[in-house]
Design an enzyme around this catalytic site. Structure first.
Site, PDB file in Angstrom:
ATOM      1  N   GLY A   1       5.726   5.895   3.663  1.00  9.14           N
ATOM      2  CA  GLY A   1       6.136   6.195   5.035  1.00  9.14           C
ATOM      3  C   GLY A   1       5.494   5.255   6.040  1.00  9.14           C
ATOM      4  CB  ALA A   2       3.470   5.039   8.296  1.00  5.78           C
ATOM      5  CG  MET A   3      -1.485   1.330   5.513  1.00  8.67           C
ATOM      6  SD  MET A   3      -2.199   2.541   4.365  1.00  8.67           S
ATOM      7  CE  MET A   3      -3.931   2.375   4.766  1.00  8.67           C
TER       8      MET A   3
ATOM      9  CG  ASN B   1      -2.969  -1.045   7.869  1.00  3.65           C
ATOM     10  OD1 ASN B   1      -3.351  -0.862   6.729  1.00  3.65           O
ATOM     11  ND2 ASN B   1      -1.693  -1.216   8.177  1.00  3.65           N
TER      12      ASN B   1
ATOM     13  CD  GLU C   1       0.336   7.020   8.620  1.00  3.45           C
ATOM     14  OE1 GLU C   1      -0.794   6.644   8.254  1.00  3.45           O
ATOM     15  OE2 GLU C   1       1.116   7.651   7.857  1.00  3.45           O
TER      16      GLU C   1
ATOM     17  CG  HIS D   1      -4.930   8.724   8.263  1.00  4.31           C
ATOM     18  ND1 HIS D   1      -5.689   9.516   7.450  1.00  4.31           N
ATOM     19  CD2 HIS D   1      -3.713   8.623   7.648  1.00  4.31           C
ATOM     20  CE1 HIS D   1      -4.966   9.892   6.386  1.00  4.31           C
ATOM     21  NE2 HIS D   1      -3.775   9.365   6.489  1.00  4.31           N
TER      22      HIS D   1
ATOM     23  CD  GLU E   1      -3.672  10.252   3.048  1.00  6.09           C
ATOM     24  OE1 GLU E   1      -3.052  10.905   3.903  1.00  6.09           O
ATOM     25  OE2 GLU E   1      -3.863   9.025   3.145  1.00  6.09           O
TER      26      GLU E   1
HETATM   27  N1  B3K Z   1      -2.509   6.264   3.511  1.00  5.41           N
HETATM   28  C1  B3K Z   1      -1.136   5.862   3.354  1.00  5.41           C
HETATM   29  C2  B3K Z   1      -0.646   5.989   1.957  1.00  5.41           C
HETATM   30  C3  B3K Z   1      -0.912   4.808   1.107  1.00  5.41           C
HETATM   31  C4  B3K Z   1      -0.221   4.945  -0.238  1.00  5.41           C
HETATM   32  C5  B3K Z   1      -0.608   3.880  -1.195  1.00  5.41           C
HETATM   33  N2  B3K Z   1       0.160   3.930  -2.407  1.00  5.41           N
HETATM   34  C6  B3K Z   1      -0.234   6.627   4.253  1.00  5.41           C
HETATM   35  C7  B3K Z   1      -0.721   7.938   4.695  1.00  5.41           C
HETATM   36  O1  B3K Z   1      -0.921   8.853   3.933  1.00  5.41           O
HETATM   37  O2  B3K Z   1      -0.947   8.085   5.864  1.00  5.41           O
HETATM   38 ZN    ZN Z   2      -2.186   9.901   5.255  1.00  5.48          ZN
END
Ligand code: B3K
Ligand code: ZN
Length: 874
Positions: free
Chosen positions: A260-262, A264, A297, A300, A319
């Site tokens: 879905g998204a990341m 970073n 996101e 996070h 998560e």
């Molecule tokens: N942290 C990323 C997921 C990464 C998956 C890698 N295979 C998105 C999220 O859960 O917000």
């Molecule tokens: Zn996540």
């Protein structure tokens, strides 16, 4: 392939303090120079330094300015080992990579001609040699050099500290991230993208620039994501006291993305599906998903980035907690009951199935072969349920004190789920030792409850027995600490005051019982008459509840329960019972007859004046075929499908006038709006349309086509089209062609076109899906396309996928093998459709097993697919 075990965790021998990266991006190749300041942690010995690296061409290494000789290091396909290194030193490594050829979408790759990265979980090692593990946190400086015309936008984490021109048409940008971070949060983007700017002022007055980057033809689809982001930023300040910490927050939308998204640091990269929306192209569900993922996101930044995971076994630390936070946020934006219904539906359908199958694992897994296979419903959704239980146990204030302590204590650290629980425990002076088993024990607990009313003593007793079925590697389970929220209703539907033996005052309204023993009893006093029990209110724990309620009690709860989730749940339980009864009749060749009390109730619900129309729509929805399958010892997909269709048709026949009148009454007045009320209206109206279309009458079909042709928003268009794809009449072809012609340039809309056809009930669906894999708009290298067509067919259309001929299985097997060399992560997701294979009849079992074996013995399958397939065959 090698198995990694939690019990083998060791703190790193070396740490990397600063990372200075220099990228020269080119069409054919990219060179990466990295300068690392490294220091030894273990003092007694001088262990070799083992850096991770995959698919890299090593050009040179220098240690403290000295070029290293081949004999000073050893190179493997997955690592680079330096045998003799000093206590503190600088390592300079130059590597070459080929982002244009990177179809795995992990590491640095290109999408639509732009460069982007995905480093979680282990993608950074595909960019340069590194200690690619989350407990190595460093400060990053990143310089990007590229052709200025082709890549006017150059982004990385943190703040832009320098930029300028170079000769030969190149330019550069230098970014510095002041916060130490693990490599999985590194990001880089370079390309030709349109920027949309906004601003958020934090509550302490810090101005944050919000930049969203999209391809320029998508400029008109940005508003909702930006507005959602600002709501999320304000919400996290109010509810968790968390402020944003950099001067800039960037979001980039790309079309090729594995998930879905990341999150970073400071530079989120999104699958465009979770950013782009306008009413003509996105459904209400899309809007909700975007709001949820944008918030997720963003959240996070604290739960994941400022406080991160020590190792990947702790993934749920960030998560599970962040999913819980985004669920709370979304609940606050609309109807909390509807949000809870959606989340529980999802959990019970998919996570419960995972927890009962060959891939079952604890929320904190003990081992893995490929960590990307552990981004699961269990780690995410069950992980969120664990946090929700803590919330129930501590109450809102205690929970907030706990999270404050957690963020305070561990800011800047890489920690474990146990550290999280410990902080909540310490802030509340509470013993959560038994509760911790939720992290280590797999499987869905079962509660068997019996009740007894003693009129003479005015007592009501609940006897509760908890068990948990065995899961792979865990034959015996210990009892869990479970919050069970309950209410007891008097004959008027009012909650009775609840007083347990030994208590002096009673609690009115919902009360949370804490279960700890395998068997225990709770005795309530001063209960004037036999109450109707409303148990597991708002689904306070992720368990299966067995209680032999009488039908009239369920009807009563459906009408009166103060807990709206449980009202819905009472209706679902009635429907499950009726459907399963008819499934038996169907299997025995008996004629099917639908209970008239059920029909009457559905009629009454339709006529009710309940203002939350989305809630009504959820009550009217029958349980899904997948959820129903969970109740069968041997899953019979045909019987479930036929029976469920029969009930929908019967309801439509019996209540045709009412459905038609409601559909008419809910016709839009005024301009398109997207607020909870209008979304609820659309949802209920389209539910009525869905029922009416079961009758397959020409008038209704043309009404449906009418809606399809004239709706001013994608929600209503898709609702109509999703019914038209099932029918035999000419309207189906016309609508599909019209839709394609209109939207062929819009890739996200075409994904919907693929999905609806893949989900069609028609007998020829597999043939159509196969044909569509050759359609010019279908691309095997684009995960959204694969999920929209092959994923939807194999995971969303049980009746057709499980065709007794096994053709559906063969089709999936073919595509797993085609996709695996290109993108193992997505191939592993696809093959997971076979996970519940042992739950089916002998014939289907053999056919699925044959596919699993065929995949298993294919040379060079990825460890991603290997892990899933071998666990299925174990
Ligand atoms: N942290 C990323 C997921 C990464 C998956 C890698 N295979 C998105 C999220 O859960 O917000
Ligand atoms: Zn996540």
């Amino acid at each position: 392939p090698q198995t990694i075990d939690l019990k083998d965790y060791k703190i790193p021998d070396y740490y990397i303090e600063t990372v200075d990266l220099h990228f020269e991006l080119g069409e054919k190749q990219t060179t990466v120079r990295s300068r690392l300041a490294i220091s030894r942690y273990s003092e007694a010995k001088a262990p070799p330094l083992v850096l991770n690296g995959e698919a890299l061409e090593l050009l040179s290494i220098q240690l403290d300015g000295q070029v290293l000789d081949k004999k000073d290091y050893q190179q493997n396909p997955e690592s680079l080992t330096l045998f003799q290194v000093p206590e503190r030193f600088t390592l300079e490594i130059e590597t070459r990579i080929y982002p244009q050829d990177n179809t795995t979408l992990s590491g640095l790759y290109t999408s639509g001609g732009n460069f982007c990265t995905q480093c979680e979980a282990e993608g950074f090692r595909r960019i340069t040699y590194f200690l690619d593990r989350p407990d190595v946190m460093a400060r990053y400086t990143t310089t990007i050099v590229a052709d200025k015309k082709k890549y006017p936008v150059l982004l990385s984490n943190g703040n832009l500290v320098a930029q300028g021109e170079e000769d030969n048409g190149h330019h550069f940008a230098k970014w510095q991230d002041p916060f130490p971070k693990p490599s999985y949060l590194f990001a880089l983007v370079a390309g030709d993208l349109a920027r949309i700017e906004d601003e958020f002022v934090t509550r302490s007055g810090r101005k944050v620039a919000l930049h969203m980057y999209v391809q320029s033809h998508n400029r008109d689809k940005r508003e909702h994501a930006m507005a959602s982001l600002k709501r999320a930023m304000a919400w996290d300040e109010q509810v968790y006291g968390r402020e944003y910490d950099l001067d800039i927050y960037m979001i980039v939308a790309v079309d090729d993305f594995n998930m879905g998204a990341m999150e970073n640091k400071g530079l989120n990269i999104f699958n465009s599906k979770y950013v782009l929306a306008k009413p003509e192209t996105a459904t209400d569900t899309d809007y909700e998903n975007i709001e949820g993922v944008i918030a997720h996101e963003y959240f996070h930044n604290w739960s994941g980035n400022r406080v991160t995971c020590r190792d990947w076994f702790q993934l749920s630390l960030k998560e599970g907690f962040t999913v819980f936070r985004d669920q709370q946020f979304s609940a606050d934006q609309g109807s909390p009951a509807v949000k809870r219904i959606q989340d529980v539906n999802h959990l019970r359908t998919y996570q419960f199935r995972e927890d009962a199958g060959p891939m079952a694992h604890p929320v904190r897994p003990e081992s893995y072969v490929e960590v990307n296979n552990f981004y699961t419903m269990t780690v995410y959704e069950k992980g969120a349920e664990i946090v929700r239980m803590l919330y129930h146990l501590l109450g809102p204030e205690g929970f907030r004190q706990g999270t404050d302590l957690y963020f305070d204590r561990h800011d800047g650290q890489a920690v474990t789920t146990d550290d999280f629980v410990k902080a909540l425990e310490d802030a509340n002076a509470l013993d959560l030792s038994q509760f911790r088993r939720w992290y280590s024990q797999a499987g869905t607990p079962e509660l068997r409850i019996s009740r007894a009313y003693d009129a003479e003593k005015s007592t009501y007793t609940l006897k509760i027995k908890q068990t948990c079925p065995p899961t792979p590697g865990q034959p015996h389970k210990a009892p869990l600490h479970i919050p069970l929220a309950i209410g007891l209703l008097d004959s008027q539907g009012e909650d009775l005051p609840l007083r347990l033996a030994g208590e002096t005052t009673a609690v009115t309204g919902t009360r949370v019982l804490e279960l700890r023993q395998e068997e225990e009893a709770f005795v309530f006093h001063d209960i004037p008459c036999e109450p109707a029990p409303s148990l597991l209110r708002s689904f306070s724990a992720p368990v299966k509840l067995y209680l032999d309620l009488r039908d009239e009690e369920r009807y009563f709860l459906l009408a009166h329960d103060k807990d709206r989730f449980n009202r819905w749940e009472a209706g679902q339980q009635l429907a499950v019972k009726i459907i399963l009864g008819l499934v038996k009749d169907y299997q025995q060749g008996k004629p099917l007859v639908l209970d008239s009390a059920f029909i009457e109730t559905v009629g009454r619900i339709l006529e009710s004046d309940e203002p939350d129309q989305a809630f009504v729509a959820h009550i009217l929805a029958l349980p899904s075929e997948h959820y129903l399958a969970e109740f069968m010892a041997v899953i019979d997909p045909d019987a479930i499908h036929e029976t469920r269709c029969f009930i929908r048709r019967s309801l439509a026949k019996a209540l045709q006038e009412l459905f038609a009148a409601t559909y008419q009454a809910l016709t839009k007045t005024g301009a398109y709006r997207r607020d909870p009320k209008e979304m609820g209206r659309r949802k209920l109206r389209n539910t009525c349309l869905g029922y009416l279309m079961e009758l397959d009458e020409p008038d209704i079909r043309s009404q449906c086509l009418q809606q399809f042709n004239h709706a001013d928003n994608m929600t209503d268009v898709i609702a109509a089209l999703s019914r038209l794809v099932d029918i035999e009449g000419p309207e189906r072809k016309i609508a599909l062609q019209t839709f394609y012609d209109k939207w062929q340039e819009d890739s996200l809309v075409i994904d919907k076109w693929f999905t609806l056809q893949a989900l069609s009930r028609r007998q020829d669906t597999l043939a159509r899906v196969q044909e569509l894999t050759h359609h010019p708009a279908f691309k095997l290298t684009n995960p959204n396309k694969v999920r929209a067509l092959i994923g939807a067919f194999s995971q969303g259309n049980p009746a057709r996928f499980h065709d007794p001929s096994g053709k559906g299985y063969g089709f999936l097997g073919d595509y797993v093998l085609k996709l695996d060399p290109l993108n193992p992560q997505v191939a592993a997701r696809l093959v997971s459709a076979f996970n519940p294979w042992q739950r089916y009849d002998q014939n289907r079992q053999e056919l699925m097993k044959a596919q699993l074996e065929r995949i298993a013995k294919t040379p060079q399958i990825s460890k991603d697919v290997y892990e899933i397939v071998s666990k299925n065959l174990a």
